[in-house]
Structures are given as C-alpha cells and as structure tokens.
Scaffold this active site. Structure first.
Site, PDB file in Angstrom:
ATOM      1  N   ILE A 193     -63.105  32.067 -16.108  1.00 22.47           N
ATOM      2  CA  ILE A 193     -62.128  31.426 -15.506  1.00 22.47           C
ATOM      3  C   ILE A 193     -61.033  30.674 -16.512  1.00 22.47           C
ATOM      4  O   ILE A 193     -59.667  30.940 -15.839  1.00 22.47           O
ATOM      5  CB  ILE A 193     -62.927  30.441 -14.446  1.00 22.47           C
ATOM      6  N   ASP A 249     -63.152  26.167 -26.992  1.00 26.39           N
ATOM      7  CA  ASP A 249     -64.516  26.778 -26.763  1.00 26.39           C
ATOM      8  C   ASP A 249     -65.480  26.642 -27.901  1.00 26.39           C
ATOM      9  O   ASP A 249     -65.130  26.292 -28.875  1.00 26.39           O
ATOM     10  CB  ASP A 249     -64.315  28.270 -26.249  1.00 26.39           C
ATOM     11  N   VAL A 257     -67.681  20.755 -26.243  1.00 25.56           N
ATOM     12  CA  VAL A 257     -67.060  19.604 -25.187  1.00 25.56           C
ATOM     13  C   VAL A 257     -68.240  18.267 -25.334  1.00 25.56           C
ATOM     14  O   VAL A 257     -67.843  17.324 -24.656  1.00 25.56           O
ATOM     15  CB  VAL A 257     -66.781  20.121 -23.679  1.00 25.56           C
ATOM     16  N   ASN A 261     -63.221  22.715 -18.086  1.00 22.29           N
ATOM     17  CA  ASN A 261     -63.827  23.980 -17.465  1.00 22.29           C
ATOM     18  C   ASN A 261     -65.110  24.425 -17.840  1.00 22.29           C
ATOM     19  O   ASN A 261     -65.635  25.394 -17.239  1.00 22.29           O
ATOM     20  CB  ASN A 261     -62.821  24.978 -17.499  1.00 22.29           C
ATOM     21  N   SER A 269     -67.897  23.367  -8.699  1.00 19.79           N
ATOM     22  CA  SER A 269     -68.372  24.431  -7.930  1.00 19.79           C
ATOM     23  C   SER A 269     -68.899  24.084  -6.469  1.00 19.79           C
ATOM     24  O   SER A 269     -68.904  23.095  -6.083  1.00 19.79           O
ATOM     25  CB  SER A 269     -69.816  24.843  -8.947  1.00 19.79           C
ATOM     26  N   TYR A 287     -78.252  22.521 -12.210  1.00 19.09           N
ATOM     27  CA  TYR A 287     -76.828  23.118 -12.306  1.00 19.09           C
ATOM     28  C   TYR A 287     -76.136  22.373 -10.982  1.00 19.09           C
ATOM     29  O   TYR A 287     -74.987  21.833 -11.089  1.00 19.09           O
ATOM     30  CB  TYR A 287     -76.679  24.480 -11.945  1.00 19.09           C
ATOM     31  N   LYS A 313     -72.979  19.709 -11.016  1.00 18.38           N
ATOM     32  CA  LYS A 313     -71.783  19.829 -10.225  1.00 18.38           C
ATOM     33  C   LYS A 313     -71.273  18.826  -9.028  1.00 18.38           C
ATOM     34  O   LYS A 313     -70.247  18.449  -8.890  1.00 18.38           O
ATOM     35  CB  LYS A 313     -71.720  21.333  -9.498  1.00 18.38           C
TER      36      LYS A 313
HETATM   37  N1  LIG Z   1     -68.326  32.276 -12.099  1.00 21.51           N
HETATM   38  C1  LIG Z   1     -68.692  31.536 -11.018  1.00 21.51           C
HETATM   39  O1  LIG Z   1     -69.612  32.187 -10.222  1.00 21.51           O
HETATM   40  C2  LIG Z   1     -68.570  30.066 -10.861  1.00 21.51           C
HETATM   41  C3  LIG Z   1     -68.716  29.401  -9.852  1.00 21.51           C
HETATM   42  C4  LIG Z   1     -68.524  28.107  -9.607  1.00 21.51           C
HETATM   43  C5  LIG Z   1     -68.140  27.477 -10.944  1.00 21.51           C
HETATM   44  N2  LIG Z   1     -67.987  27.759 -11.795  1.00 21.51           N
HETATM   45  C6  LIG Z   1     -67.838  27.072 -13.119  1.00 21.51           C
HETATM   46  O2  LIG Z   1     -66.651  27.792 -13.885  1.00 21.51           O
HETATM   47  C7  LIG Z   1     -66.617  27.287 -15.071  1.00 21.51           C
HETATM   48  C8  LIG Z   1     -65.962  28.525 -16.098  1.00 21.51           C
HETATM   49  O3  LIG Z   1     -67.205  29.326 -16.137  1.00 21.51           O
HETATM   50  P1  LIG Z   1     -67.101  30.977 -15.912  1.00 21.51           P
HETATM   51  O4  LIG Z   1     -67.371  31.453 -14.637  1.00 21.51           O
HETATM   52  O5  LIG Z   1     -65.721  31.243 -16.297  1.00 21.51           O
HETATM   53  O6  LIG Z   1     -68.044  31.429 -17.021  1.00 21.51           O
HETATM   54  P2  LIG Z   1     -68.066  31.943 -18.455  1.00 21.51           P
HETATM   55  O7  LIG Z   1     -69.590  31.826 -18.895  1.00 21.51           O
HETATM   56  O8  LIG Z   1     -67.407  33.124 -18.800  1.00 21.51           O
HETATM   57  O9  LIG Z   1     -67.096  30.679 -19.157  1.00 21.51           O
HETATM   58  C9  LIG Z   1     -67.700  29.277 -19.516  1.00 21.51           C
HETATM   59  C10 LIG Z   1     -67.075  28.912 -20.818  1.00 21.51           C
HETATM   60  O10 LIG Z   1     -67.575  27.646 -21.348  1.00 21.51           O
HETATM   61  C11 LIG Z   1     -67.974  27.653 -22.605  1.00 21.51           C
HETATM   62  N3  LIG Z   1     -68.800  26.945 -23.129  1.00 21.51           N
HETATM   63  C12 LIG Z   1     -70.251  26.790 -22.800  1.00 21.51           C
HETATM   64  N4  LIG Z   1     -70.725  25.667 -23.493  1.00 21.51           N
HETATM   65  C13 LIG Z   1     -69.899  25.062 -23.993  1.00 21.51           C
HETATM   66  C14 LIG Z   1     -69.508  23.813 -24.673  1.00 21.51           C
HETATM   67  N5  LIG Z   1     -70.582  23.110 -25.230  1.00 21.51           N
HETATM   68  N6  LIG Z   1     -68.177  23.717 -25.358  1.00 21.51           N
HETATM   69  C15 LIG Z   1     -67.153  24.125 -24.904  1.00 21.51           C
HETATM   70  N7  LIG Z   1     -67.206  25.343 -24.291  1.00 21.51           N
HETATM   71  C16 LIG Z   1     -68.519  25.743 -23.780  1.00 21.51           C
HETATM   72  C17 LIG Z   1     -68.356  29.225 -22.924  1.00 21.51           C
HETATM   73  O11 LIG Z   1     -68.695  29.622 -24.361  1.00 21.51           O
HETATM   74  C18 LIG Z   1     -67.290  30.071 -22.024  1.00 21.51           C
HETATM   75  O12 LIG Z   1     -66.460  30.409 -22.746  1.00 21.51           O
HETATM   76  C19 LIG Z   1     -67.924  26.763 -15.543  1.00 21.51           C
HETATM   77  O13 LIG Z   1     -67.854  25.073 -15.373  1.00 21.51           O
HETATM   78  C20 LIG Z   1     -68.669  27.060 -14.220  1.00 21.51           C
HETATM   79  O14 LIG Z   1     -69.811  26.257 -13.917  1.00 21.51           O
HETATM   80  C21 LIG Z   1     -68.421  29.183 -12.155  1.00 21.51           C
END
Ligand SMILES: NC(=O)c1ccc[n+]([C@@H]2O[C@H](COP(=O)([O-])OP(=O)(O)OC[C@H]3O[C@@H](n4cnc5c(N)ncnc54)[C@H](O)[C@@H]3O)[C@@H](O)[C@H]2O)c1
Length: 292
Positions: free
Chosen positions: A18, A37, A66, A92, A148, A161, A165
């Site tokens: 995202i 990241d 983060v 994010n 989320s 989780y 959220k």
């Molecule tokens: N994909 C879904 O279904 C969904 C639904 C609701 C919410 N989300 C939320 O969207 C956000 C992005 O997730 P996504 O779906 O793109 O998944 P993703 O795993 O592709 O992206 C998450 C990113 O966060 C990074 N990350 C993890 N720990 C970290 C840290 N300590 N410091 C910095 N970066 C860190 C990861 O390396 C990754 O690049 C998240 O907060 C996730 O909870 C995702």
C-alpha cells in the site's frame, strides 16, 4: 489549489504494498516522496523506479524502523534536506503474520510487544514527529494513518492485530483538534483485506482459510482513500473504510444521551477553546524541547 504539485510526502512502510502504491500515485500527480522502511533493498529499488519513471529526482529512501524516534526524525530530516519541508505524512508501516494472534503465544515480553510497537507505537511516534515538524514549519499539513477494518471488527484469530488497529483508530480520531491547534489534519484509512504481502502468511490455518474465502478490496480503492484524505480540506479526525465495493466514511461514536446534560453542553464550547489554548502552549514547549 492543486494539493499535489510541489508537495512532499513521507511514507513509512513505503518499500512495497500500500505504501509504495500510494507513493507512485502521489508522484504521478506531481508530489515528491520519501520512503521509510526496514526493507532496504526493496526501498532503494522503489525510489529508483519512481525517479527513473519521472526522469528526475522525485523520490528518496532511508532505512526507517518506525519503533525508533531516531529513525523517524532522520526520515523527516532527509525529506526536508532533499525536497524542502514535509506536507503529508503517511504512517503506514505494519505487521501481522505469526504475531497477529497474540492470545496463546509464549509469555515472552519482547515478542508479545513487537506488533504493538510497530502497528500503534510506530503510528504514535511518527505522528508526534510529524506534528512537531509541521507545526515548526508553520504551513499546516496532512497526516494519514493506516488502520484497518480490524480497527472496528472483532476477529478472534487475529486479536493482537485487532487491538493495534483499534488503537490507531482511537489515536487518529483523538487528534481531531490538531486542525485548530496547528493546521494539521489527521485522518485514518481503514482497508478491508487487499492482496499484499501482509496477508501472505496468516497467523493460523483458520486465518488463512478466512482470507482465502473473504472478498477483497482493490489497491485502486485503497489509493483513492488516501487521496481523499489529502484532497478534502474539511476532513479531520475521520476514518475511511475501504471495502470491496469502494470507500465509506465510518461515522464517529456518539455517546448516549445520558452523557449530555444541558449544563455540560453549555460548557463544551469554552472547554474546547481552553483545551486548544492549553495544547498550543504544550506544542510550543515540545518544539523547543525536541530541537528538531
Ligand atoms: N493488505 C491488507 O489487507 C491490509 C488491510 C488493512 C490494513 N492494512 C495495513 O496496511 C499497511 C500496509 O500494509 P500492506 O498491506 O502494504 O503490507 P506490506 O507487508 O506489503 O507492507 C508493510 C510494510 O511495512 C514495513 N514494515 C514492517 N515493520 C516495519 C518497521 N518496524 N519499520 C518500518 N517499516 C516496517 C514492511 O517492511 C512493509 O514494507 C499496514 O499497516 C497494514 O496493517 C493492510
């Protein structure tokens, strides 16, 4: 006024998923982005890809965990040095996987807290750094936190989780006053499940089967929700659900009538004004103390 041209956004969790997709959309509309990241190889490649596509520098990457103030401060400092001050902060970064269940995991202090430190700790720390940076600069700003559907629903197989959220939703709504205090609008985007790496390794077999069976939202809708938070200058303290059929505003909780006496309601405007004055003083002190 065009909300993108010459604007600078920092995006945590920006190496993929995202975060990366929103970064690409913002760049396509004329903004500059700084990605933070812990996936350095992917992050460097992502920034390079955006720069190559644009034919000039529109993106940068810096290792940002983060959970660490030091890294978040460096992320904002790089954005300032490379492109000028930060206008948009997207907090994010998030994790799920094994740690998303959280009920019958081993009684391990560090392992148990990781998901909380990243998913809500990273948002709180990132918002604090963003607010100080934006308030000091004096041009207002936009903060968007990624929550989320799990910020509203109860899901037993991913209880930890869900807790993180729900916390992101409560935090983002509670910063509604920042628009009056320092011109920064804080909102949260709350996607339903969307095909990214975070759902590739679910916490349990049941979570996997649930994810396989449930409808998904699209990355297109998710990106549009972030754009809505940027473009709608009236939006503050709001939560946008991104569902399989599109974007919906999730209304705020209104306490039952018994919580409002007429004497109390009379006092609310003054309390709000005094609260904002008090917060402005605290903000000025915090800016001095942080020495950003
Ligand atoms: N994909 C879904 O279904 C969904 C639904 C609701 C919410 N989300 C939320 O969207 C956000 C992005 O997730 P996504 O779906 O793109 O998944 P993703 O795993 O592709 O992206 C998450 C990113 O966060 C990074 N990350 C993890 N720990 C970290 C840290 N300590 N410091 C910095 N970066 C860190 C990861 O390396 C990754 O690049 C998240 O907060 C996730 O909870 C995702």
């Amino acid at each position: 006024m065009d909300p993108y041209t010459s604007k600078v956004a920092v995006i945590t969790g920006g190496s993929r998923g995202i975060g990366y997709n929103v970064a690409a959309a913002l760049v396509a509309k004329g903004a500059k982005v700084v990605l933070g990241d812990i996936l350095d190889k992917e992050g460097e490649a992502a920034a390079k890809e955006l720069n190559t596509r644009a034919g000039k520098q529109v993106a940068a990457y810096i290792h940002t965990d983060v959970t660490k103030y030091k890294d978040l401060i460096a992320l904002f400092a790089l954005a300032e040095k490379t492109f000028g001050g930060v206008d948009i902060a997207m907090l994010n970064a998030g994790i799920a996987g094994e740690s998303a269940g959280g009920v019958f995991t081993p009684l391990d202090d560090r392992a148990d807290m990781l998901i909380h430190e990243v998913n809500i700790g990273g948002v709180i720390k990132g918002n604090k750094v963003a607010l100080l940076h934006m308030a000091k600069r004096g041009k207002g700003g936009i903060i968007i936190n990624t929550a989320s559907i799990a910020g509203f629903s109860a899901m037993p197989s991913i209880a930890a989780y869900c807790a993180t959220k729900h916390a992101v939703v409560g935090w983002s709504r509670s910063l509604v006053n920042m628009q009056s205090v320092c011109g920064v609008r804080v909102n949260a985007v709350c996607p339903y499940w969307c095909e990214t790496d975070i759902i590739a390794n679910p916490a349990s077999d049941v979570a996997r089967r649930f994810l396989e069976a449930t409808p998904k939202t699209t990355m297109e809708y998710v990106v549009q929700a972030f754009e809505q938070c940027i473009e709608d200058s009236d939006m503050a303290g709001e939560t946008l659900l991104v569902l399989p059929d599109g974007i919906h505003v999730q209304p705020s909780f209104i306490p039952p009538e018994c919580c409002f006496t007429s004497e109390f309601l009379e006092k609310v405007p003054q309390l709000t004004e005094d609260g904002n004055k008090e917060t402005k003083k605290k903000l000025a002190q915090a800016i001095k103390a942080a020495k950003l």
